[in-house]
Design a protein around this motif. Structure first.
Motif, PDB file in Angstrom:
ATOM      1  N   MET A 169       0.860  -1.184   0.000  1.00  0.00           N
ATOM      2  CA  MET A 169       0.000   0.000   0.000  1.00  0.00           C
ATOM      3  C   MET A 169       0.900   1.239   0.000  1.00  0.00           C
ATOM      4  N   ASP A 170       0.527   2.216  -0.802  1.00  0.00           N
ATOM      5  CA  ASP A 170       1.324   3.439  -0.854  1.00  0.00           C
ATOM      6  C   ASP A 170       1.066   4.296   0.391  1.00  0.00           C
ATOM      7  N   ARG A 171       1.995   5.200   0.628  1.00  0.00           N
ATOM      8  CA  ARG A 171       1.941   5.997   1.866  1.00  0.00           C
ATOM      9  C   ARG A 171       0.681   6.853   1.955  1.00  0.00           C
ATOM     10  N   LEU A 172       0.281   7.466   0.848  1.00  0.00           N
ATOM     11  CA  LEU A 172      -0.903   8.315   0.870  1.00  0.00           C
ATOM     12  C   LEU A 172      -2.143   7.504   1.240  1.00  0.00           C
ATOM     13  N   SER A 173      -2.247   6.290   0.728  1.00  0.00           N
ATOM     14  CA  SER A 173      -3.380   5.427   1.080  1.00  0.00           C
ATOM     15  C   SER A 173      -3.347   5.061   2.555  1.00  0.00           C
ATOM     16  N   GLU A 174      -2.155   4.799   3.085  1.00  0.00           N
ATOM     17  CA  GLU A 174      -2.028   4.489   4.521  1.00  0.00           C
ATOM     18  C   GLU A 174      -2.468   5.680   5.367  1.00  0.00           C
ATOM     19  N   VAL A 175      -2.061   6.874   4.953  1.00  0.00           N
ATOM     20  CA  VAL A 175      -2.414   8.075   5.718  1.00  0.00           C
ATOM     21  C   VAL A 175      -3.920   8.302   5.670  1.00  0.00           C
ATOM     22  N   PHE A 176      -4.515   8.203   4.473  1.00  0.00           N
ATOM     23  CA  PHE A 176      -5.964   8.374   4.380  1.00  0.00           C
ATOM     24  C   PHE A 176      -6.693   7.304   5.187  1.00  0.00           C
ATOM     25  N   GLY A 177      -6.204   6.084   5.163  1.00  0.00           N
ATOM     26  CA  GLY A 177      -6.806   5.022   5.957  1.00  0.00           C
ATOM     27  C   GLY A 177      -6.749   5.338   7.445  1.00  0.00           C
ATOM     28  N   ALA A 178      -5.617   5.854   7.882  1.00  0.00           N
ATOM     29  CA  ALA A 178      -5.469   6.211   9.295  1.00  0.00           C
ATOM     30  C   ALA A 178      -6.383   7.378   9.660  1.00  0.00           C
ATOM     31  N   LEU A 179      -6.529   8.331   8.752  1.00  0.00           N
ATOM     32  CA  LEU A 179      -7.362   9.507   9.025  1.00  0.00           C
ATOM     33  C   LEU A 179      -8.857   9.222   8.921  1.00  0.00           C
ATOM     34  N   ALA A 180      -9.208   8.066   8.381  1.00  0.00           N
ATOM     35  CA  ALA A 180     -10.625   7.740   8.177  1.00  0.00           C
ATOM     36  C   ALA A 180     -11.381   7.538   9.488  1.00  0.00           C
ATOM     37  N   ASP A 181     -10.676   7.259  10.558  1.00  0.00           N
ATOM     38  CA  ASP A 181     -11.331   6.970  11.836  1.00  0.00           C
ATOM     39  C   ASP A 181     -11.364   8.216  12.721  1.00  0.00           C
ATOM     40  N   PRO A 182     -12.540   8.575  13.261  1.00  0.00           N
ATOM     41  CA  PRO A 182     -12.640   9.785  14.092  1.00  0.00           C
ATOM     42  C   PRO A 182     -11.817   9.709  15.378  1.00  0.00           C
ATOM     43  N   THR A 183     -11.648   8.525  15.943  1.00  0.00           N
ATOM     44  CA  THR A 183     -10.832   8.407  17.157  1.00  0.00           C
ATOM     45  C   THR A 183      -9.375   8.724  16.832  1.00  0.00           C
ATOM     46  N   ARG A 184      -8.897   8.230  15.703  1.00  0.00           N
ATOM     47  CA  ARG A 184      -7.509   8.517  15.320  1.00  0.00           C
ATOM     48  C   ARG A 184      -7.318   9.996  15.015  1.00  0.00           C
ATOM     49  N   ARG A 185      -8.326  10.621  14.392  1.00  0.00           N
ATOM     50  CA  ARG A 185      -8.219  12.064  14.154  1.00  0.00           C
ATOM     51  C   ARG A 185      -8.183  12.822  15.475  1.00  0.00           C
ATOM     52  N   ALA A 186      -8.964  12.382  16.451  1.00  0.00           N
ATOM     53  CA  ALA A 186      -8.956  13.020  17.774  1.00  0.00           C
ATOM     54  C   ALA A 186      -7.602  12.826  18.457  1.00  0.00           C
ATOM     55  N   ILE A 187      -7.009  11.667  18.286  1.00  0.00           N
ATOM     56  CA  ILE A 187      -5.673  11.417  18.854  1.00  0.00           C
ATOM     57  C   ILE A 187      -4.666  12.366  18.228  1.00  0.00           C
ATOM     58  N   LEU A 188      -4.731  12.540  16.922  1.00  0.00           N
ATOM     59  CA  LEU A 188      -3.812  13.474  16.252  1.00  0.00           C
ATOM     60  C   LEU A 188      -4.020  14.898  16.752  1.00  0.00           C
ATOM     61  N   ALA A 189      -5.281  15.280  16.944  1.00  0.00           N
ATOM     62  CA  ALA A 189      -5.570  16.623  17.460  1.00  0.00           C
ATOM     63  C   ALA A 189      -4.950  16.802  18.844  1.00  0.00           C
ATOM     64  N   ARG A 190      -5.035  15.773  19.661  1.00  0.00           N
ATOM     65  CA  ARG A 190      -4.425  15.841  21.000  1.00  0.00           C
ATOM     66  C   ARG A 190      -2.920  15.976  20.889  1.00  0.00           C
ATOM     67  N   LEU A 191      -2.307  15.186  20.001  1.00  0.00           N
ATOM     68  CA  LEU A 191      -0.844  15.228  19.864  1.00  0.00           C
ATOM     69  C   LEU A 191      -0.361  16.521  19.205  1.00  0.00           C
ATOM     70  N   ALA A 192      -1.241  17.205  18.484  1.00  0.00           N
ATOM     71  CA  ALA A 192      -0.868  18.500  17.911  1.00  0.00           C
ATOM     72  C   ALA A 192      -0.615  19.525  19.016  1.00  0.00           C
ATOM     73  N   GLN A 193      -1.159  19.255  20.210  1.00  0.00           N
ATOM     74  CA  GLN A 193      -0.945  20.142  21.365  1.00  0.00           C
ATOM     75  C   GLN A 193       0.375  19.840  22.071  1.00  0.00           C
ATOM     76  N   GLY A 194       0.963  18.681  21.788  1.00  0.00           N
ATOM     77  CA  GLY A 194       2.225  18.310  22.426  1.00  0.00           C
ATOM     78  C   GLY A 194       2.287  16.826  22.719  1.00  0.00           C
ATOM     79  N   GLU A 195       3.461  16.373  23.094  1.00  0.00           N
ATOM     80  CA  GLU A 195       3.680  14.956  23.404  1.00  0.00           C
ATOM     81  C   GLU A 195       2.766  14.488  24.523  1.00  0.00           C
TER      82      GLU A 195
END
Length: 113
Positions: free
Chosen positions: A1-27
């Motif tokens: 699977m190409d990287r862009l597909s992996e990223v879109f797959g990871a972003l498809a889930d709302p929990t994972r998007r929320a995790i990224l939002a949390r990590l955007a604030q810091g470690e």
């Protein structure tokens, strides 16, 4: 699977998007990330593994503390990909605007006759 597909797959889930939002604030540790979610620590760990595989999250090591951090580079790649389509739609809207102006001018000219 190409990287862009992996990223879109990871972003498809709302929990994972929320995790990224949390990590955007810091470690944060897995426990800190898991706090606001009504799911098990094991489920959060599985989400983090998906994000890691996509290159969106990395884990550090500081003694016993293994902080997770956001790696934004794959998001830039997504933004670049989306920007190509944004230009496409902007061109379409510009052509639609030109067409509507022509219709309006034609309508005005017909009324004046």
């Amino acid at each position: 699977m190409d990287r862009l597909s992996e990223v879109f797959g990871a972003l498809a889930d709302p929990t994972r998007r929320a995790i990224l939002a949390r990590l955007a604030q810091g470690e944060a540790t897995v426990n800190q990330i898991a706090e606001p979610f009504p799911i098990s620590l094991q489920a959060v760990s599985k989400h983090l593994k998906v994000l890691e595989r996509a290159g969106l999250v990395s884990r550090g090591r500081a003694a016993q503390w293994r902080p997770c951090r956001l790696d934004p580079e794959p998001l830039r790649e997504v933004a670049d990909w989306v920007a190509d389509y944004q230009r496409f739609w902007e061109q379409r809207y510009d052509r639609l605007g030109d067409y509507l102006q022509r219709l309006q001018r034609d309508d005005t000219a017909t009324e004046e006759e």
